[in-house]
Each structure stands twice: as structure tokens, then as C-alpha cells.
Scaffold this active site. Sequence first.
Site, short mmCIF file in Angstrom:
data_model
loop_
_atom_site.label_atom_id
_atom_site.label_comp_id
_atom_site.label_asym_id
_atom_site.label_seq_id
_atom_site.Cartn_x
_atom_site.Cartn_y
_atom_site.Cartn_z
CB ALA A 199 -0.90 0.01 1.23
CB VAL A 220 -19.11 -12.14 -5.61
CG1 VAL A 220 -19.43 -13.36 -6.47
CG2 VAL A 220 -20.26 -11.15 -5.65
CB ILE A 226 -12.58 -16.31 -5.81
CG1 ILE A 226 -12.75 -17.68 -5.19
CG2 ILE A 226 -12.21 -16.41 -7.28
CD1 ILE A 226 -13.84 -18.50 -5.85
N GLY A 240 -17.86 -21.62 10.33
CA GLY A 240 -18.01 -20.18 10.04
C GLY A 240 -18.34 -19.89 8.59
CD GLU A 248 -24.43 -15.28 4.74
OE1 GLU A 248 -24.66 -14.16 5.20
OE2 GLU A 248 -23.34 -15.56 4.22
CG ASP A 284 -24.88 -16.08 0.23
OD1 ASP A 284 -24.58 -15.00 0.76
OD2 ASP A 284 -24.05 -16.82 -0.32
CE LYS A 323 -21.88 -15.02 -1.69
NZ LYS A 323 -21.65 -16.32 -1.07
N GLY A 353 -15.39 -18.32 4.66
CA GLY A 353 -14.40 -18.57 5.71
C GLY A 353 -13.69 -17.29 6.09
N1 HSE Z 1 -22.63 -18.01 3.60
C1 HSE Z 1 -21.78 -17.69 2.51
C2 HSE Z 1 -21.35 -18.97 1.81
C3 HSE Z 1 -20.59 -16.94 3.03
O1 HSE Z 1 -21.51 -20.04 2.40
O2 HSE Z 1 -20.88 -18.93 0.69
C4 HSE Z 1 -19.73 -16.35 1.96
O3 HSE Z 1 -20.41 -15.41 1.21
#
Ligand code: HSE
Length: 407
Positions: free
Chosen positions: A31, A127, A131, A182, A185, A196, A200, A298
Site C-alpha cells: 500500500a 462474491v 476469489i 463459520g 450465514e 445468498d 451474488k 471462511g
Molecule cells: N454463507 C456464505 C457462503 C458466506 O456459504 O458462501 C460467503 O459469502
Amino acid sequence: MIKIAILGFGTVGSGVYEVLNKNRIEIAHNAAEEIEVKYIVDIRDFSGTEVESLVTKDFSVVESDPEVSIVVETIGGARIAYDYTKRALLAGKSVITSNKELVAKHGLELISIARERNLNYLFEASVGGGIPIISPITQCLTGNELDEIYGILNGTTNFILTSMVQDGASFEDALKEAQKRGYAELDPTADVEGIDAARKICILADLCFGKNVNPDSVGRKGISSVTLADVEYARRLGYKIKLLGRAYKMPLGRIAAYVAPHLISKTSLLSNVDGVMNGIVVHGNAIGECMFYGAGAGKLPTASAVVADIIDAVKHMKSRKYLGWDEAEEGYVVPASELVSRWYVRTGSGLKAIGEAFGDLRLISYPGEYPGAGPGEYAFATPEMSENELDEKLAGMDVRSKFRILD
Ligand code: HSE
């Protein structure tokens, strides 16, 4: 020294803090500035932790501090996050987010506020988790006319489908494991029912095709209707079932966008995108097909994308990075039911009804020969037709599954 604030210290927010500390030297080098977290805004109690002295419950402290030039929003949802984002931009701060719900619903407005004030509103992590996909679409592929984008956009559902297929795990156990790691959602309905992924695919379609696609205009079917019998019949055909988000350029510059389980060939790269990984395929008139693969959810993978955006915002302090799309005209998004494909169907109706509707077909399964199937069940694949044509043929039949085949 650039001072930033992190709003929301959950999985992603704490991941951003961790990556900023862990890679401090590399990040400062990339940066060309030191980056320091001055505040963390969260309503929870962090006393006794290493971040205790940074935490405030009061967003106005950040809003009114001229030293803070970048705000990282990792709260999620489109209510408080919307309010804080708008206020941060109006206070002259660039905003970085991983919040796909907010970008899909209010991106057009928030980008326009950022544009008017020469600020950045960046959302690479919204999204595909870690990636790089937003930057490639908006930079590296801009010499193309893009005509299609599709992919596995939700890590949780891909993790669940993969665990069901590879380990014979139950849907519930696989979901619990995804939540423990983790990925999911807060409300797993958003993952399981394709909400979700729909957010995206809207963001991807906005950027690929240049006009706003409202999440409410996206047809959506999740994975709760996928059974182990479907998985087995797909396997017999040489396919795997994957939840895909897809946006497609139709005649007259219109767009079809939807989320649904698909049968995809085992020989395709995308069919080997398993577990929490995401894979996104872009098609352009110069590049042809191009695929992006990586961890779609994650803590640290998502933080990786957020931190890259922070660095990008630091580098674009004086002249903002162009990112955005325009308002769409009425009728821009059309139902995906006009899109033609082959179809996989599982039905409780008999051979007579199938023959009358479809003529001569090769059956994938007969009643009684697969223990996991429902009573009197047949499965078959159709020739190419639109969903409207398919539904006409299936009218009056007992349809248990109906998925597109992506050839
Ligand atoms: N809950 C979303 C997934 C998290 O499982 O892809 C990442 O956007």
C-alpha cells in the site's frame, strides 16, 4: 499512516484484523503506507481481549473522526450496515465491504454517493469469498463483450452437497458442520434456499452487463429439494448436482438471472469444485471461457479479499477507482423460463403419462431398483426445451424433481 475502522467484529471483521496484523509488513509495502485500525465498532463486550481499547459501540465516534479515512463494513444485513455505510460515505470516508446483501440491494445508490464524493466503495469479498472475481471482471476482462457468467457461488451449500455425496452425511449434520466452520450465514435459510447465491449473481450481472439487477427479479430454487436419489440418478448419467447462480445475455440486450440446482457433467472443471470452494465461469467474445476457483467462504479467505480492497482504496485516495453500473430500464431482466436446456426429471407418474408427454425417452431409473427412491418413481432426461415448454408437458404429472442439465 492510514487509519481505518472496522464495523462488526464477527468472523470476517476479526479475520480482517488478524490479516492486517499478520501481514503488516507486506501490506505496508504493497500500500506504500502503514495501515492502523483505530476503532472497532461492535455492540458486544470485548473486555479482557486484545482489542478492548479499540472497541466502541458508538458509530458516531468514527463518523466524526477526520483521521479515519477508510471504514470496513463487515456487519452484514441491509439495515444498520446501510445506515452506517451511507453515513461513512457522506462523512467523506471510503467504504470496503464483504456484505453481498447490501451491495445487491443498495449498491447502485451507495456507488453513486461514493462517485459524487470521489470516494471508493469496494466489495471484492462480497462474491466468491477470497476469489478475485470483481477486479477481473471490472479490469482484466473489460476488452470483452461478456455474454454469460455462472458458478458455484455459495460455499455452505456446496459443502453440504459434497458431504452428502462423498460421505453420505445427512443434510442436517453437514449444515451444522458448515456453521461450526463459520461458512454459513446467521440464518442458514439464506444459504440453503439460494438467497445468498441470488444476491451474488445480481452483483456479478450488474458488473458484467452494466445495469442494475434487483435481487427480487432473480428466480430462485435452493438445495432443500435435492434428494440422495437425485444424486444417484445424476451419477448414472455422468453428472453431479451443484447449486449454480447464472446470468445470461438474452436477445435485445435483456438479461436472465437465476439460482437453481443443475446437473453438470463430471468432465467439467466446475463439477470438481467441492467442499466450501467456489468456482465462477465467465464467457466473453474475446477470452472465450475463463474460470475462477478458490475458497468461497471462511474467515481468512474472505479477509484476504477485504484487505486487498483496503490496499486498493489507499492507492486510490486521490482519484477513486471506477466501479459501478447504471439503472436498468423496465423489462431488462426477463424470466429464466425462456432459457433452453435439457432437463432431468424425477416423477411418480407412470410410463403412459411420460410417453404421452415426451414420446420415446431413455429412462435413468425404474421403480423399485434404487432403495433410496420414492414409490413408483421414474427418472429421465429430456431433449432441449425451455422451462415453459417443459412445464406444459409436465402439467398434471407428479413431479418430484426438475433440474436443468448444463451441457
Ligand atoms: N454463507 C456464505 C457462503 C458466506 O456459504 O458462501 C460467503 O459469502
